[in-house]
Design a protein around this motif. Structure first.
Motif, PDB file in Angstrom:
ATOM      1  N   GLN A 186     -19.997 -86.087  55.661  1.00 31.26           N
ATOM      2  CA  GLN A 186     -18.863 -85.449  55.946  1.00 31.26           C
ATOM      3  C   GLN A 186     -17.965 -84.581  54.978  1.00 31.26           C
ATOM      4  O   GLN A 186     -18.002 -85.311  53.867  1.00 31.26           O
ATOM      5  N   ILE A 187     -17.683 -83.289  55.037  1.00 33.11           N
ATOM      6  CA  ILE A 187     -17.303 -82.660  54.039  1.00 33.11           C
ATOM      7  C   ILE A 187     -15.913 -82.126  54.386  1.00 33.11           C
ATOM      8  O   ILE A 187     -15.922 -81.967  55.512  1.00 33.11           O
ATOM      9  N   GLY A 188     -14.991 -81.705  53.489  1.00 30.37           N
ATOM     10  CA  GLY A 188     -14.118 -80.931  53.972  1.00 30.37           C
ATOM     11  C   GLY A 188     -13.907 -79.401  52.839  1.00 30.37           C
ATOM     12  O   GLY A 188     -14.780 -79.641  52.197  1.00 30.37           O
ATOM     13  N   ALA A 189     -12.873 -78.523  53.328  1.00 31.23           N
ATOM     14  CA  ALA A 189     -12.889 -77.364  52.817  1.00 31.23           C
ATOM     15  C   ALA A 189     -12.652 -77.709  51.262  1.00 31.23           C
ATOM     16  O   ALA A 189     -11.489 -78.691  50.885  1.00 31.23           O
TER      17      ALA A 189
ATOM     18  N   ASP B 237     -14.705 -79.197  49.138  1.00 29.54           N
ATOM     19  CA  ASP B 237     -15.514 -80.091  48.547  1.00 29.54           C
ATOM     20  C   ASP B 237     -16.798 -79.386  47.859  1.00 29.54           C
ATOM     21  O   ASP B 237     -17.501 -78.516  48.316  1.00 29.54           O
TER      22      ASP B 237
ATOM     23  N   SER C 262     -17.320 -75.827  49.695  1.00 24.54           N
ATOM     24  CA  SER C 262     -17.464 -75.676  51.085  1.00 24.54           C
ATOM     25  C   SER C 262     -15.909 -75.031  51.491  1.00 24.54           C
ATOM     26  O   SER C 262     -15.073 -75.172  51.008  1.00 24.54           O
TER      27      SER C 262
ATOM     28  N   SER D   3     -14.897 -77.323  57.119  1.00 28.53           N
ATOM     29  CA  SER D   3     -14.951 -78.962  56.996  1.00 28.53           C
ATOM     30  C   SER D   3     -15.801 -79.151  58.348  1.00 28.53           C
ATOM     31  O   SER D   3     -16.176 -78.380  59.019  1.00 28.53           O
ATOM     32  N   GLY D   4     -16.717 -80.256  58.069  1.00 28.57           N
ATOM     33  CA  GLY D   4     -17.610 -80.508  59.049  1.00 28.57           C
ATOM     34  C   GLY D   4     -18.751 -81.608  58.537  1.00 28.57           C
ATOM     35  O   GLY D   4     -18.385 -82.297  57.480  1.00 28.57           O
ATOM     36  N   LYS D   5     -19.746 -81.578  59.080  1.00 27.58           N
ATOM     37  CA  LYS D   5     -20.786 -82.453  58.833  1.00 27.58           C
ATOM     38  C   LYS D   5     -22.139 -81.865  58.495  1.00 27.58           C
ATOM     39  O   LYS D   5     -22.410 -80.752  59.342  1.00 27.58           O
TER      40      LYS D   5
ATOM     41  N   PRO E 140     -19.385 -77.781  62.452  1.00 28.71           N
ATOM     42  CA  PRO E 140     -17.872 -77.913  62.275  1.00 28.71           C
ATOM     43  C   PRO E 140     -17.057 -78.790  63.298  1.00 28.71           C
ATOM     44  O   PRO E 140     -16.094 -79.240  63.029  1.00 28.71           O
TER      45      PRO E 140
END
Length: 160
Positions: free
Chosen positions: A110-113, A115, A131, A134-136, A159
Motif C-alpha cells: 500500500q502506498i500513499g502520495a 511515498d 508516488s 495512493s493505492g496498491k 488506485p
C-alpha cells in the motif's frame, strides 16, 4: 534556455531559501529542490520532445518494443484500470536505497502520495521517485539496476 541560464537559476534558488521551484516552458521543464538545511539540492531537467524530434524517438526503443508489445495487447482492458507510474528522468532504476537495504515497495504494498517508490541514478546523483497517487502496487515493470528512459512505465498502481 541555455545551460548558463539554468546554472544562474539554480544559484538564485539556492540563495533565495525556497525549498522547491518548478519552471515549465514550451520545450523544457525544470524542477529544483533544495534541502531543508540549504546544503543539498536536486535538479531535474526534462527536455520536452519537439515535433521534429518525435519521429526519431520511436526509432531508438524499436528493437526492444515489438516483443513486449504483443503480450500487452492481449489484455489492454486489465491494465486500463491501473495508474502507470512513469520515469521522470533517464538513468538507472534501483528498487533499494542501497544494496544492503530492503526494497522500497513490493507487489501488494500500500502506498500513499509522497511515498518513495524507487531511486533513479543519473550522472552519479540518486533521485528518489515519489508516488503522486495512493493505492496498491500491482506490478513492477522494470528489473532492478536496469537502465530506464524518460517516460518509461515503472509501476502499475491500483488506485481503488
Amino acid at each position: 534556455m541555455e545551460i548558463k541560464d539554468i546554472q544562474n537559476l539554480i544559484k538564485f534558488v539556492a540563495k533565495s531559501g525556497a525549498s522547491e521551484v518548478k519552471l515549465e516552458m514550451e520545450d523544457i521543464k525544470i524542477t529544483i529542490r533544495t534541502g531543508s538545511d540549504g546544503k543539498g539540492e536536486t535538479t531535474y531537467i526534462h527536455q520536452m520532445p519537439a515535433m521534429a524530434a518525435a519521429p526519431q524517438a520511436p526509432q531508438a526503443p524499436a528493437p526492444q518494443a515489438p516483443a513486449p508489445a504483443q503480450p500487452k495487447e492481449a489484455a489492454p482492458d486489465e491494465n486500463s484500470k491501473y495508474i502507470t507510474v512513469k520515469s521522470p528522468i533517464i538513468g538507472t532504476f534501483y528498487r533499494k536505497p542501497s544494496p544492503d537495504k530492503p526494497v522500497f515497495v513490493e507487489v501488494g504494498s500500500q502506498i500513499g502520495a509522497g511515498d518513495v517508490l524507487c531511486v533513479i541514478e543519473a550522472m552519479k546523483l540518486f533521485n528518489e521517485i515519489e508516488s503522486e497517487v495512493s493505492g496498491k502496487i500491482v506490478k513492477v515493470l522494470v528489473d532492478d539496476a536496469s537502465p530506464v528512459e524518460f517516460d518509461q512505465p515503472l509501476f502499475l498502481v491500483d488506485p481503488s
